[in-house]
Scaffold this motif. Structure first.
Motif, short mmCIF file in Angstrom:
data_model
loop_
_atom_site.label_atom_id
_atom_site.label_comp_id
_atom_site.label_asym_id
_atom_site.label_seq_id
_atom_site.Cartn_x
_atom_site.Cartn_y
_atom_site.Cartn_z
N ALA A 6 -13.57 53.86 -8.82
CA ALA A 6 -13.92 52.22 -8.90
C ALA A 6 -13.40 51.50 -7.89
O ALA A 6 -12.25 51.26 -8.30
CB ALA A 6 -14.07 52.12 -10.82
N GLY A 7 -13.59 50.70 -7.25
CA GLY A 7 -13.67 49.72 -5.89
C GLY A 7 -13.57 49.87 -4.94
O GLY A 7 -12.63 51.06 -4.19
N GLU A 30 -18.85 50.26 -5.81
CA GLU A 30 -18.48 48.35 -5.76
C GLU A 30 -18.96 47.95 -5.97
O GLU A 30 -20.42 48.25 -6.17
CB GLU A 30 -18.73 48.68 -3.97
N LYS A 31 -18.63 46.77 -6.79
CA LYS A 31 -19.80 46.10 -7.54
C LYS A 31 -20.01 45.10 -6.76
O LYS A 31 -21.35 44.69 -7.40
CB LYS A 31 -18.61 45.59 -8.27
N MET A 122 -23.12 51.44 -4.19
CA MET A 122 -23.04 49.24 -4.05
C MET A 122 -23.29 49.02 -5.27
O MET A 122 -24.80 48.82 -6.06
CB MET A 122 -23.97 48.69 -2.56
N ARG A 123 -22.79 47.47 -5.67
CA ARG A 123 -23.84 46.98 -6.66
C ARG A 123 -23.29 47.46 -8.51
O ARG A 123 -24.17 47.17 -9.34
CB ARG A 123 -25.33 46.40 -6.64
N ALA A 124 -22.53 48.46 -7.87
CA ALA A 124 -22.53 49.05 -9.60
C ALA A 124 -21.35 48.99 -9.75
O ALA A 124 -20.05 48.80 -8.97
CB ALA A 124 -22.14 50.75 -8.65
N ARG A 142 -23.16 49.44 -14.77
CA ARG A 142 -23.89 48.52 -14.83
C ARG A 142 -23.93 48.61 -12.73
O ARG A 142 -23.26 48.50 -12.44
CB ARG A 142 -23.57 48.13 -15.81
N ASP A 143 -24.92 48.69 -12.58
CA ASP A 143 -25.94 48.45 -11.57
C ASP A 143 -27.42 47.53 -12.21
O ASP A 143 -27.93 47.81 -13.41
CB ASP A 143 -25.83 49.30 -10.95
N PRO A 144 -27.90 47.06 -10.83
CA PRO A 144 -29.47 46.16 -11.40
C PRO A 144 -30.64 47.59 -12.81
O PRO A 144 -30.95 46.70 -12.85
CB PRO A 144 -30.12 45.39 -10.30
N SER A 145 -29.97 48.46 -12.06
CA SER A 145 -30.70 49.00 -12.70
C SER A 145 -30.61 49.22 -14.44
O SER A 145 -31.57 50.45 -15.21
CB SER A 145 -32.08 50.56 -12.24
#
Length: 399
Positions: A6-7, A30-31, A122-124, A142-145
């Motif tokens: 994570a990161g 990567e968030k 990405m975006r996770a 969490r991600d956009p989905s």
């Protein structure tokens, strides 16, 4: 699977590359949607340049736009003093390279992506741990989905000084304290300006000036929690301080239209007493947040990643359980360099930064320490290579 990290900062990205090239199944989360965030650490010291060479990235790195500095200078009201000169440092590199962190991270993750056993999300955003029978078996993100789970033999928290995974594991850092925060901004650089990066010190004021080619990346140091007071006095106050400290910039301060043009770093100095739980390891800022003093944060994070990769890659590749003794070994190897570096940062904070912010006139006298041979050798080695520099010992395995 082998490892989930994570990161996507320097610690996570370098560890992911080391593990991927050694044949370990690895997923890096990567968030954010990209690495394009301004005013992140971007000092690449000789110890990290050596690691890049060992990973086969040295030549590509030096193709990136960057600026080199061979010395650490302090400008006071009485003129320049030199804290250290890196020339003569053992090894191939005797300079610090300044490169945008997003370029560094894109370079490392792009190389990792050439291995089929590497995956990057990405975006996770990792926010929790999967724990079974007292052992961490992966993470939740969490991600956009929506919400997801990802299982792994080893979970690595490299998610920064506000680490959500560290918090989920119940690991609480010991706060060591810092007397300052930092206001970051940039102004154009023109012909005739000084060439090198330096620290400007005056009674009541400090500013770091980093040459980024066509602009200056500037860090105005303020007392801890002092940004609200600065904001209340208005942007004109900051413009005035810049002009007083660096007169050649006085005519450019109007380009700072307001506080939307600056970024504030809340300085934190801390470290975990314990970096691990069964199945979980913290590295980088998640294990130890560094002060910006000496600009060594990236390099400590990279050294953590190299040590972790060296120690853990074999077990991860074989699918064998990760013993607690291996996680303890990573911490044991990296705790001494962390303690020593943070001790030096605290000395600098207490002997230079705190008195300067309090208005002490003593800080306007800085001798040229580079003229003292034994002292200069010690300082340049500490700054350039750090305590216990790590070297990549894990070979490439594309099988």
């Amino acid at each position: 699977m082998g490892c989930v990290i994570a990161g996507g900062g320097p610690a996570g990205a370098v560890l992911a590359l080391i593990l991927a090239r050694s044949g370990v199944e690895v997923t890096l989360l990567e968030k954010h949607a990209d690495f394009l965030r301004d005013f992140r650490g971007d000092t690449i010291h000789p110890s990290t340049l050596q690691v890049l060479d060992e990973l086969g990235l040295g030549e590509e790195f030096h193709k990136l736009p960057h600026h080199k500095t061979h010395q650490f200078d302090v400008l006071t009201d009485r003129g320049f003093g030199r804290v250290a000169n890196l020339r003569g440092l053992p090894g191939r590199y005797d300079y610090i390279a300044f490169v945008p962190q997003w370029d560094f991270l894109n370079l490392v993750t792009s190389r990792a992506a050439t291995y089929p056993n590497f995956r990057m999300l990405m975006r996770a955003e990792a926010h929790g741990l999967i724990v079974e029978d007292g052992v961490v078996r992966g993470l939740r993100y969490r991600d956009p989905s929506g919400e997801h789970e990802l299982r792994a033999d080893l979970t690595v928290a490299a998610d920064g000084r506000g680490s959500a995974l560290r918090r989920a594991a119940g690991l609480v850092p010991e706060e060591l304290g810092a007397p300052m925060d930092v206001v970051w901004f940039r102004l154009p650089r023109v012909p005739g300006d000084p060439a090198d990066t330096f620290l400007r010190v005056a009674a009541g004021n400090l500013m770091v000036s980093i040459n980024r080619g066509d602009y200056w990346q500037l860090a105005y140091v303020i007392p801890k929690g002092g940004f609200e007071r600065l904001h209340d006095r208005g942007i004109g106050e900051l413009r005035e301080r810049i002009g007083e400290l660096l007169p050649y910039l006085a005519g450019r301060t109007g380009l700072l239209r307001g506080f939307d043009d600056v970024s504030v770093l809340t300085v934190v100095l801390n470290r975990l007493r314990r970096w691990h739980r069964p199945g979980l390891l913290c590295i980088g800022d998640a294990a130890h947040a560094m002060s910006p003093v000496f600009g060594v944060g990236i390099n400590l994070a990279v050294q953590d990643a190299v040590a972790a990769g060296n120690i853990l890659a074999g077990s991860l590749r074989s699918g064998a359980p990760i013993p607690d003794s291996a996680l303890r070994l990573v911490q044991r190897r990296r705790m001494w360099p962390t303690r020593a570096t943070q001790f030096a940062q605290r000395v600098a904070q207490n002997q230079l930064i705190r008195p300067a912010l309090a208005g002490s006139p003593k800080v306007t006298q800085v001798p040229d320490l580079s003229r003292i041979p034994v002292l200069n050798r010690l300082i340049r080695r500490f700054i350039g290579l750090g305590i216990r520099p790590e070297h990549v010992q894990v070979g490439e395995n594309r099988g």
